[in-house]
Each structure stands twice: as C-alpha cells, then as structure tokens.
Scaffold this motif. Structure first.
Motif, PDB file in Angstrom:
ATOM      1  N   ARG A 136      -3.205  -5.391   8.957  1.00 30.11           N
ATOM      2  CA  ARG A 136      -4.379  -6.204   8.676  1.00 30.11           C
ATOM      3  C   ARG A 136      -4.517  -7.349   9.665  1.00 30.11           C
ATOM      4  N   VAL A 196      -7.404  -5.936  13.806  1.00 32.89           N
ATOM      5  CA  VAL A 196      -5.977  -5.681  13.882  1.00 32.89           C
ATOM      6  C   VAL A 196      -5.626  -5.273  15.310  1.00 32.89           C
ATOM      7  N   ALA A 242       1.068  -9.477   7.544  1.00 34.08           N
ATOM      8  CA  ALA A 242      -0.229  -8.975   8.014  1.00 34.08           C
ATOM      9  C   ALA A 242      -0.026  -7.806   8.975  1.00 34.08           C
ATOM     10  N   GLN A 288      -2.595 -13.036  -0.739  1.00 34.80           N
ATOM     11  CA  GLN A 288      -3.094 -11.687  -0.462  1.00 34.80           C
ATOM     12  C   GLN A 288      -2.549 -10.666  -1.451  1.00 34.80           C
ATOM     13  N   PRO A 329      -4.900 -11.292  10.783  1.00 37.84           N
ATOM     14  CA  PRO A 329      -4.104 -12.432  10.321  1.00 37.84           C
ATOM     15  C   PRO A 329      -4.651 -13.032   9.027  1.00 37.84           C
ATOM     16  N   PHE A 330      -3.737 -13.435   8.152  1.00 38.31           N
ATOM     17  CA  PHE A 330      -4.122 -14.001   6.863  1.00 38.31           C
ATOM     18  C   PHE A 330      -4.634 -15.428   7.026  1.00 38.31           C
ATOM     19  N   ALA A 389       3.475 -14.906   7.070  1.00 42.50           N
ATOM     20  CA  ALA A 389       2.075 -14.488   7.055  1.00 42.50           C
ATOM     21  C   ALA A 389       1.774 -13.520   8.193  1.00 42.50           C
ATOM     22  N   VAL A 438       0.833 -15.421   2.198  1.00 45.87           N
ATOM     23  CA  VAL A 438       1.115 -14.025   1.851  1.00 45.87           C
ATOM     24  C   VAL A 438       0.845 -13.786   0.373  1.00 45.87           C
TER      25      VAL A 438
END
Length: 489
Positions: free
Chosen positions: A184, A15, A179, A211, A186-187, A175, A208
């Motif tokens: 977090r 992150v 994130a 997740q 990146p997705f 996304a 998204v």
C-alpha cells in the motif's frame, strides 16, 4: 539482555514498483527465465520439471535472472536459500555464457549458497538458480543486497552504502514497513501518544493501528526468563495451546511436552510452567503485546499472542553448553508449536564459545518461515565492536539484530554496534522503556533487550498485514524502510 549477556539497566499515493517486485512471484515457461532482479530485492520462486536444463550443469533445472540496477564497483551479496533442495548458485556472463562465479554451500554446516560480487562495467550479469543434485525441484528464496557502492574510504564503516557501523540500516519505521508489506501507499501520520509511549511514537506504531493492523492472528514467542502470564496487561494475550488439555497429565497433542497449555520451561528442570520469576521476560512481552485496555502500557502489536518459553534465569546459565542447548530447544519448540516470530533478548558474553546448537536452531526456524529478532548486546562500553551471539548470526541471514537508541535517537552508549561487516541490523527505542513487570506492576528498563521486542512487534504487524511474507522479505523491508535521518551514532 539477560542469559550469558549480563543484565539490562533499569530506571525509575502510488505503491512503488520496488515493493510489488519484492512481494510477488514470477511465472515462467519451460524456457530459461529472463526476469530482472536488482539489489534490495528478495523473491520466492521454485525450480520445476518444466524449467530449462542448465547448460553448465548436466541434468539440473535452472532459473535465470538478469541483474539490473547496479553501478560499476558495487559490491553485491547474492543469497540463495531452500529447504526443499540443496541450492547451487551461479553468476553468468550473458554475452558468452561463461560462469564467472559459483557456490554450492556457504559453509560445512550450511547448504545454502552465497556469492559476493564486485560489479564490472560492460558485463551483462545473469544470476542462475540451480541445484547440486540432478533433477531437484522445489521452492527457493533469492535475495540481493548492496554491501557498498564503491566507497571513497573503504576503511570507514560509515562509508558503506545504507549501512552504518553503529546503527546498521537505521531506526525501524513501523508505518513504512507495514505499508510496504501490505503493498500500500504510505500511511497517514497519527497523533502522538506522548509520555511513556514515546517509543511507540518514534517508530510510528499508531499510524499502523489506524489502518487496522494490530498483530492479529500472529504468535510471538518470547524466549526469556519466562512471562508472568497472570499480569492484567498480558493475560488476555497469552498463547494457549489448542491441542492440550490442562492438568490431565497427558501429552494430548503428541508434541512431546505434557500439559504445555501456555508454553514450556527449559532451563534447569523442564516443566510446563514458564512463569517469570525475574521480570525481564515479562517486560519484553509487554513491549510486544501489552493489551490496549486504557491502563498500564500498550504493546507494539497489541492483538498478537505471546508464547512464553523460559530458557534463562537458572543454574543452567552458568554452563556454556546448557545455555546454548536451552536456547536452541526453545527455538525449536516455538517453531514446532506455531510461532510466527521469535524474540531473543539474550545472548552470550563476548569471547564465549560459539552457540552452535542455537545456530542450527536458527536455521531450522528460517527454513520453517519463522522470523527471528535478536538483541545485539550491551557490551559496547566494554569494547564490543559487533553484536554478540546469537544476534551476530544475522550475518548468515538467520535473523535480524537490533541495537538501542534513546528518546533523542542517539545510539545508547551500551548498545553493541552493527560492526564493520554489513548484516541485517536496525535500531529501536531501548532506553528508559516502561513496560510490564511482576505482580501487576510496571517499570522502566534500558537495554537492547528492550529494543529487540519493538522490532519483533513490528514484524508481527507486518505479518498481520501480509501473512505470506518470508523471513527474508520481512528483513529486507525492515532494512529498506528504516530511517537514518536524525539518528546519531
């Protein structure tokens, strides 16, 4: 875009530290703060009795932040807001303690503070948060953004750093935004949905959902022509007032509205029935939170709740004053009854009187921590060079404005541009968008009215991932994660 704005067009890892700084608070001793802040950051803190006193303003507490991450010639906007005290903002030369700039109130009606700073070489800047009144304490929000980085051609709107005349900060990316909101990495990308769901694919909504963020526990108020709350693709996501008993003729929750079990109608004669008679508000609602039930359409935040608030589509639309009043009353209703996000796919005509009541209501929403998303308008072909109101109030940090792009990422020819002055502005899909309409049907509409609910849906996803985000943080993340690659003016 409806109301006084005219109708829409219808058609058949690790992150990054940056985000941890945005999403965290700083703890300080009674000594003056020396935390660092840089352009693109927003933070929430508080003045406390244990803070040091301001040497430049007697009997006022102060927090200091060292300004970092800038270059000579950068134009920076520093915003300080609070609903707990009257904020006072100062820029200090750290080497000699001199006050270089200071501001108490943005305007006669806005007691928050703002400074525009052109950075000079050789100066160590300190941003000082203090108060107008003696010994005032309470929470505040401090945000800094770059207006430009010494552009070679200041008259060229496209030369503004990260800001484009037509599309502002770029195309919203759900996304990346969610994130960042969740702190977090990146997705992972998701398989495209295809077909009429191209708008969801364009903003990366499926990534998204994968997740587990689907808008759960978030209420989005749709201030519009009402909502068909009986539509099969919406009725499971219609907000229910938990404090009201239907049909007993009593204001059970004491909010001033009798039997408002699913919202309120403000236009013309007030009533507890916000049913849509036009289809516009129902279309907007479907984009935000259409059910993920395998039929019809799926909304961006398909587990969010929709609060129907009917403020347009009546005789009142013909009066500047009543239109402004209805929108303002609708915003206050949404805020007071638990909405987390407000979508405004409406506005005035260019040249109409200012929407002063609506502006005050937007400030009320801001102070209450409610995110407001507003359509920029559809008058570009008539010569519009900036958003209409209320979207233009994004310039005063009272929400985020949204323009429209087509499936090729080209800004729609009707979409009002962001303009020459940097304001919170992104773009989203808004051409031939299929969604819910009256009588359990579906239709494709075009307009910035369709783009705005995409962003409102993304805001709902962000808040489902991190319910502690302030409106300023939501907007900063949306702008910082927006995509410019492939977007065509």
């Amino acid at each position: 875009m409806l109301g006084r704005a005219g109708g829409d067009q219808s058609a058949g890892g690790t992150v990054p530290a940056f985000w941890s700084r945005i999403l965290s608070s700083y703890s300080r001793s009674s000594q003056p703060s020396r935390s660092t802040i840089q352009p693109g950051e927003a933070l929430k803190e508080a003045l406390r009795p244990t803070d040091a006193l301001n040497p430049k303003r007697r009997n006022r507490y102060a927090d200091d932040y060292v300004l970092a991450g800038f270059n000579e010639g950068d134009r920076l906007r520093i915003n300080l807001t609070s609903n707990r005290f009257d904020p006072f903002l100062q820029v200090i030369n750290a080497s000699n303690g001199k006050v270089l700039q200071q501001n108490d109130d943005i305007s006669r009606t806005n007691t928050n503070s703002r400074i525009n700073l052109v950075a000079e070489a050789g100066i160590e800047y300190r941003i000082r948060v203090t108060s107008y009144a003696p010994f005032a304490t309470g929470a505040y929000n401090l945000a800094i953004r770059a207006l430009s980085s010494a552009p070679s051609n200041p008259s060229d709107p496209g030369s503004i750093s990260n800001f484009n005349f037509s599309y502002g900060y770029g195309l919203v990316d759900a996304a990346a935004a969610v994130a960042a909101a969740a702190g977090r990495a990146p997705f992972a990308t998701a398989s495209p949905l295809g077909g009429n769901a191209w708008g969801l694919d364009m903003i990366n909504a499926p990534a998204v959902w994968n997740q587990g963020y689907t808008g759960q526990n978030v209420v989005v108020a749709v201030l519009d022509t009402g909502v068909d709350y009986n539509h099969a693709d919406l009725r499971g996501n219609i907000w229910q007032n938990p404090g009201e008993i239907a049909g007993n003729g009593i204001d059970d929750d004491g909010n001033g509205f009798v039997d408002d079990v699913r919202g309120w109608k403000f236009v013309d004669n007030d009533s507890n029935n916000p049913m849509d008679q036009d289809g516009h508000g129902t279309h907007v609602a479907g984009i935000i939170a259409g059910l993920n039930n395998g039929v019809g359409v799926t909304g961006v935040a398909y587990n969010a709740k929709i609060m129907p608030v009917r403020v347009i589509d009546g005789r009142d639309d013909g009066s500047y004053r009543r239109f402004d009043r209805n929108v303002a009353d609708g915003i206050r209703y949404a805020v007071d009854n638990g909405a987390h996000v407000v979508n405004l796919s409406l506005g005035n005509y260019p040249g109409d009187p200012d929407m002063t009541r609506t502006r005050a209501a937007l400030s009320y929403a801001r102070d209450a921590g409610v995110v407001v998303v507003m359509a920029s308008g559809n008058e570009r072909q008539d010569g519009a060079r900036r958003p209409i109101q209320p979207a233009y109030y994004a310039l005063d940090d009272l929400g985020i404005a949204v323009g429209a792009v087509n499936s090729s990422r080209r800004v729609a020819n009707f979409s009002n541009p962001a303009g020459n002055l940097p304001l919170d502005f992104v773009v989203a899909p808004g051409v031939n968008i299929r969604s819910t309409v009256l009588r359990n049907s579906y239709a494709s509409y075009s307009g910035t009215s369709m783009a705005s609910p995409f962003v409102a849906g993304v805001a709902a996803l962000m808040l489902s991932a991190n319910p502690n985000l302030s409106p300023a943080q939501v907007e900063e993340i949306l702008k910082a994660t927006a995509v410019t690659q492939g977007v065509q003016a």
